[in-house]
Write a protein that holds these residues in place. Sequence first.
Motif, PDB file in Angstrom:
ATOM      1  N   GLY A 247       0.792  -1.232   0.000  1.00 32.90           N
ATOM      2  CA  GLY A 247       0.000   0.000   0.000  1.00 32.90           C
ATOM      3  C   GLY A 247       0.817   1.272   0.000  1.00 32.90           C
ATOM      4  O   GLY A 247       0.341   2.326   0.430  1.00 32.90           O
ATOM      5  N   CYS A 318      -1.033  -1.385   4.652  1.00 37.39           N
ATOM      6  CA  CYS A 318      -1.209  -2.630   3.893  1.00 37.39           C
ATOM      7  C   CYS A 318      -2.607  -2.728   3.277  1.00 37.39           C
ATOM      8  O   CYS A 318      -3.592  -2.243   3.853  1.00 37.39           O
ATOM      9  N   VAL A 319      -2.677  -3.393   2.129  1.00 32.68           N
ATOM     10  CA  VAL A 319      -3.942  -3.608   1.426  1.00 32.68           C
ATOM     11  C   VAL A 319      -3.992  -5.051   0.939  1.00 32.68           C
ATOM     12  O   VAL A 319      -2.976  -5.737   0.891  1.00 32.68           O
ATOM     13  N   ARG A 326      -1.744 -10.667   0.431  1.00 33.58           N
ATOM     14  CA  ARG A 326      -1.815  -9.687   1.522  1.00 33.58           C
ATOM     15  C   ARG A 326      -0.776 -10.055   2.571  1.00 33.58           C
ATOM     16  O   ARG A 326      -0.248 -11.163   2.580  1.00 33.58           O
ATOM     17  N   THR A 346      -3.381  -0.562   8.863  1.00 34.86           N
ATOM     18  CA  THR A 346      -4.712  -0.897   8.375  1.00 34.86           C
ATOM     19  C   THR A 346      -5.134  -2.243   8.971  1.00 34.86           C
ATOM     20  O   THR A 346      -4.282  -3.063   9.330  1.00 34.86           O
ATOM     21  N   VAL A 348      -5.747  -5.226   8.111  1.00 34.17           N
ATOM     22  CA  VAL A 348      -5.603  -6.350   7.188  1.00 34.17           C
ATOM     23  C   VAL A 348      -5.117  -7.562   7.965  1.00 34.17           C
ATOM     24  O   VAL A 348      -4.148  -7.489   8.717  1.00 34.17           O
ATOM     25  N   GLU A 366      -8.172   0.354   4.804  1.00 35.29           N
ATOM     26  CA  GLU A 366      -7.185   0.147   3.737  1.00 35.29           C
ATOM     27  C   GLU A 366      -7.580   0.946   2.499  1.00 35.29           C
ATOM     28  O   GLU A 366      -8.760   1.099   2.183  1.00 35.29           O
TER      29      GLU A 366
END
Length: 425
Positions: A247, A318-319, A326, A346, A348, A366
């Motif tokens: 990300g 992070c996405v 991921r 984020t 995730v 995210e």
Amino acid sequence: MRLPEHPEAPTGTSGAGTSGTDRPRVGYVLTMFPRFSETFVLNELLALEAAGTEVRVLSLRQPDDGRFHAALGDLRARVTYVTRPSRASSVWSVLASVAPDLPRLAEHLPQVLALPVEEGVAALEVAAAAVREGLTHLHAHFANSPATVARVAAALAGIGYSLTAHAKDVFHDGLDAVALQANLRQASAVVTVSDFNVRFLRELCPAAADRVVRVYNGLDLERFAFRAGPREPRTVVAVGRLVPKKGFDVLLQATALLVRTGGDPVRVRIVGSGAEEPRLRELAARLRITDRVEFCGALPQDRMKEVVASATVFAAPCVVAGDGNRDGLPTVLLEALALGTPCVATPVTGIPEAVVDGVTGRLVPEGDATALAAALLGLLDSPADRAAYAAAGRALVERDFDVRRNALLLDEVFGVPAPRAAVPA
């Protein structure tokens, strides 16, 4: 932690195993060792050795970038690199060399032949090494190819195997679903790195549900001392491979928003290398923030630690990538918490288990550059919040992510007896 026994585990030992009072002798099956980005493997191996467990590394590939962390020099384990066959004759050569050590070869040859050539040869060599070295257990990091090799090698050697599942090996859309199910189902234990992953894997493979356990990746906290002293003003650092799931494009967009506020200058450092670097540099230029963003490249752990410890805030935006890939629970995020650098991240996968919103840091949705910018600005402008998050983050890491304590949990994994026979794939 009590691990359930494998449903077909006998009361005695078999194959290369030793008596129940002996310390385990464990072969670690890895895709590549050492790997610059996989500090969690090195941390774990060092902690196991410190606890008295004898380990041997069986690497499917040679390292390919020439960069190594200084802590590698502390590892005593022998490292063996398996053959990568270039022609049919080399396959026959491997088969001839290992056959005398593998009395179960005829019984399990169909499993070997069902594998791609490279994995089949690797399984043969790993099994022979296990017998020759008197290994009692094989453990694979990642549930894809290393676990496949360990599964078949363990059957050939007559010992047990387990695996640690992370993220790219279970979430990626392009995985071999049949092999993954077999690897999970036949493992004596499935270790994974977060409670999120425990729930995911139990649903993915109900047949292995009672053998899925969480052991967090840990840190050697003596190497990551809490820093309460002065830091560089208004500096945000992010660390990771330059790939979509990190990300970093969102971080650049958030940086542009911070610049437009017209407040005190903000500097962003991105540590890492990868295929996305040209695109990220182009985005920074398009957003007109090249004077605020420094691409530092990949750094050895000691240098990276200094960069993170000196920053005002750590960002992990992070996405979930378009291919499903991921992060699990990034080790560098734990390192930032240990060093006392407050984090914005984020929610995730397992990240909320370390960055607890409003307690050890801030969580933002995210892909939301506006929310990320607001959270970063809030911490940059609030020394009191930074101090509170830093203290709580260090306390959480000491409680849940001490590698020496977590490595002891693996003893029960490695002590699970081998199954009587391989479960059909």
